[in-house]
Design a protein around this motif. Sequence first.
Motif, PDB file in Angstrom:
ATOM      1  N   ALA A  43     -24.394 -56.378  16.115  1.00 42.54           N
ATOM      2  CA  ALA A  43     -23.584 -57.441  15.511  1.00 42.54           C
ATOM      3  C   ALA A  43     -22.581 -56.856  14.514  1.00 42.54           C
ATOM      4  O   ALA A  43     -21.415 -57.287  14.460  1.00 42.54           O
ATOM      5  CB  ALA A  43     -24.485 -58.469  14.826  1.00 42.54           C
ATOM      6  N   ASP A  44     -23.013 -55.859  13.736  1.00 44.59           N
ATOM      7  CA  ASP A  44     -22.104 -55.228  12.781  1.00 44.59           C
ATOM      8  C   ASP A  44     -20.974 -54.496  13.495  1.00 44.59           C
ATOM      9  O   ASP A  44     -19.811 -54.582  13.087  1.00 44.59           O
ATOM     10  CB  ASP A  44     -22.863 -54.265  11.867  1.00 44.59           C
ATOM     11  N   ARG A  45     -21.296 -53.770  14.554  1.00 45.74           N
ATOM     12  CA  ARG A  45     -20.252 -53.067  15.306  1.00 45.74           C
ATOM     13  C   ARG A  45     -19.245 -54.062  15.885  1.00 45.74           C
ATOM     14  O   ARG A  45     -18.034 -53.836  15.833  1.00 45.74           O
ATOM     15  CB  ARG A  45     -20.867 -52.244  16.438  1.00 45.74           C
ATOM     16  N   LEU A  46     -19.744 -55.148  16.429  1.00 41.76           N
ATOM     17  CA  LEU A  46     -18.865 -56.183  16.977  1.00 41.76           C
ATOM     18  C   LEU A  46     -17.978 -56.765  15.877  1.00 41.76           C
ATOM     19  O   LEU A  46     -16.769 -56.938  16.063  1.00 41.76           O
ATOM     20  CB  LEU A  46     -19.696 -57.280  17.638  1.00 41.76           C
ATOM     21  N   ALA A  47     -18.557 -57.034  14.717  1.00 46.78           N
ATOM     22  CA  ALA A  47     -17.783 -57.631  13.620  1.00 46.78           C
ATOM     23  C   ALA A  47     -16.686 -56.691  13.136  1.00 46.78           C
ATOM     24  O   ALA A  47     -15.561 -57.130  12.863  1.00 46.78           O
ATOM     25  CB  ALA A  47     -18.724 -57.999  12.463  1.00 46.78           C
ATOM     26  N   VAL A  48     -16.970 -55.399  13.023  1.00 46.88           N
ATOM     27  CA  VAL A  48     -15.956 -54.435  12.566  1.00 46.88           C
ATOM     28  C   VAL A  48     -14.841 -54.319  13.605  1.00 46.88           C
ATOM     29  O   VAL A  48     -13.651 -54.315  13.258  1.00 46.88           O
ATOM     30  CB  VAL A  48     -16.597 -53.066  12.250  1.00 46.88           C
ATOM     31  N   GLY A  49     -15.191 -54.241  14.877  1.00 43.06           N
ATOM     32  CA  GLY A  49     -14.177 -54.182  15.926  1.00 43.06           C
ATOM     33  C   GLY A  49     -13.312 -55.430  15.955  1.00 43.06           C
ATOM     34  O   GLY A  49     -12.077 -55.349  16.091  1.00 43.06           O
ATOM     35  N   GLU A  50     -13.928 -56.596  15.802  1.00 43.22           N
ATOM     36  CA  GLU A  50     -13.164 -57.844  15.786  1.00 43.22           C
ATOM     37  C   GLU A  50     -12.261 -57.925  14.564  1.00 43.22           C
ATOM     38  O   GLU A  50     -11.166 -58.480  14.639  1.00 43.22           O
ATOM     39  CB  GLU A  50     -14.101 -59.051  15.833  1.00 43.22           C
ATOM     40  N   LEU A  51     -12.694 -57.371  13.444  1.00 42.99           N
ATOM     41  CA  LEU A  51     -11.863 -57.345  12.248  1.00 42.99           C
ATOM     42  C   LEU A  51     -10.582 -56.547  12.501  1.00 42.99           C
ATOM     43  O   LEU A  51      -9.479 -56.986  12.156  1.00 42.99           O
ATOM     44  CB  LEU A  51     -12.659 -56.732  11.092  1.00 42.99           C
ATOM     45  N   CYS A  52     -10.721 -55.401  13.134  1.00 39.39           N
ATOM     46  CA  CYS A  52      -9.542 -54.591  13.486  1.00 39.39           C
ATOM     47  C   CYS A  52      -8.642 -55.343  14.458  1.00 39.39           C
ATOM     48  O   CYS A  52      -7.411 -55.350  14.304  1.00 39.39           O
ATOM     49  CB  CYS A  52      -9.980 -53.265  14.095  1.00 39.39           C
ATOM     50  N   ASP A  53      -9.232 -55.989  15.446  1.00 39.47           N
ATOM     51  CA  ASP A  53      -8.445 -56.759  16.415  1.00 39.47           C
ATOM     52  C   ASP A  53      -7.714 -57.911  15.742  1.00 39.47           C
ATOM     53  O   ASP A  53      -6.550 -58.197  16.057  1.00 39.47           O
ATOM     54  CB  ASP A  53      -9.347 -57.302  17.525  1.00 39.47           C
ATOM     55  N   ARG A  54      -8.382 -58.587  14.802  1.00 34.72           N
ATOM     56  CA  ARG A  54      -7.755 -59.696  14.084  1.00 34.72           C
ATOM     57  C   ARG A  54      -6.557 -59.211  13.279  1.00 34.72           C
ATOM     58  O   ARG A  54      -5.519 -59.870  13.208  1.00 34.72           O
ATOM     59  CB  ARG A  54      -8.795 -60.355  13.161  1.00 34.72           C
ATOM     60  N   TYR A  55      -6.687 -58.042  12.657  1.00 35.93           N
ATOM     61  CA  TYR A  55      -5.575 -57.459  11.911  1.00 35.93           C
ATOM     62  C   TYR A  55      -4.356 -57.283  12.809  1.00 35.93           C
ATOM     63  O   TYR A  55      -3.249 -57.698  12.467  1.00 35.93           O
ATOM     64  CB  TYR A  55      -6.009 -56.115  11.300  1.00 35.93           C
ATOM     65  N   LEU A  56      -4.563 -56.679  13.970  1.00 40.33           N
ATOM     66  CA  LEU A  56      -3.436 -56.405  14.865  1.00 40.33           C
ATOM     67  C   LEU A  56      -2.864 -57.676  15.490  1.00 40.33           C
ATOM     68  O   LEU A  56      -1.651 -57.778  15.688  1.00 40.33           O
ATOM     69  CB  LEU A  56      -3.857 -55.411  15.939  1.00 40.33           C
ATOM     70  N   LEU A  57      -3.710 -58.647  15.785  1.00 42.32           N
ATOM     71  CA  LEU A  57      -3.219 -59.905  16.338  1.00 42.32           C
ATOM     72  C   LEU A  57      -2.272 -60.594  15.359  1.00 42.32           C
ATOM     73  O   LEU A  57      -1.207 -61.079  15.745  1.00 42.32           O
ATOM     74  CB  LEU A  57      -4.393 -60.830  16.685  1.00 42.32           C
ATOM     75  N   VAL A  58      -2.643 -60.602  14.083  1.00 43.04           N
ATOM     76  CA  VAL A  58      -1.778 -61.234  13.084  1.00 43.04           C
ATOM     77  C   VAL A  58      -0.462 -60.472  12.951  1.00 43.04           C
ATOM     78  O   VAL A  58       0.597 -61.077  12.794  1.00 43.04           O
ATOM     79  CB  VAL A  58      -2.515 -61.356  11.736  1.00 43.04           C
ATOM     80  N   LEU A  59      -0.515 -59.131  13.044  1.00 46.52           N
ATOM     81  CA  LEU A  59       0.733 -58.370  13.036  1.00 46.52           C
ATOM     82  C   LEU A  59       1.633 -58.819  14.183  1.00 46.52           C
ATOM     83  O   LEU A  59       2.826 -59.060  14.000  1.00 46.52           O
ATOM     84  CB  LEU A  59       0.464 -56.876  13.171  1.00 46.52           C
ATOM     85  N   ASP A  60       1.058 -58.911  15.382  1.00 47.34           N
ATOM     86  CA  ASP A  60       1.844 -59.282  16.556  1.00 47.34           C
ATOM     87  C   ASP A  60       2.366 -60.709  16.479  1.00 47.34           C
ATOM     88  O   ASP A  60       3.428 -61.018  17.009  1.00 47.34           O
ATOM     89  CB  ASP A  60       1.024 -59.087  17.835  1.00 47.34           C
TER      90      ASP A  60
END
Length: 164
Positions: free
Chosen positions: A12-29
């Motif tokens: 769950a922690d690995r998934l949350a950290v990966g999703e956090l990075c993805d959320r960062y890039l989605l907002v940039l885009d």
Amino acid sequence: MSVGGDEIRALADRLAVGELCDRYLLVLDEGRFDESWAAGVFTDDVELAFPPGTHHGLAGLDAFTATFMGPWARTHHHTGNYLIDLDGDQAAFTCPVIATHVHPGSPPPPAPANLFRLGGWFSGTAVRTPSGWRLNRLALRVTWTVGSGAPAIVATMTAAQRAG
């Protein structure tokens, strides 16, 4: 083989950290970077180290982001294959990134656009907070580029290479 609570929490922690990075890039885009977004992704003492410059703390993070995202009409960032090392409430991560940047004045799809592309690696650390995981350090190391970059960003990167 049975899976225990520690293994499930680590997944769950690995998934949350990966999703956090993805959320960062989605907002940039999507071009939606503002103070609310920054507080939902980063710690108060975040440190960013990107080729166009560095930044420390949440204050002014939206303006800093606008300096390197503002020159583009559109962007599209791809990441994946996150390598995440958990250590309690901290995580170190790295992942490859390929980013496509569309120059202003380029026609909308399906017409071909004037593009700048880069590939490299994101690395950083995240910490578990009462509000969930947040990034507290994020760095980008560019390993290749194709096309013409934004002139101001290219000038900053060139000056940094000469100094370093």
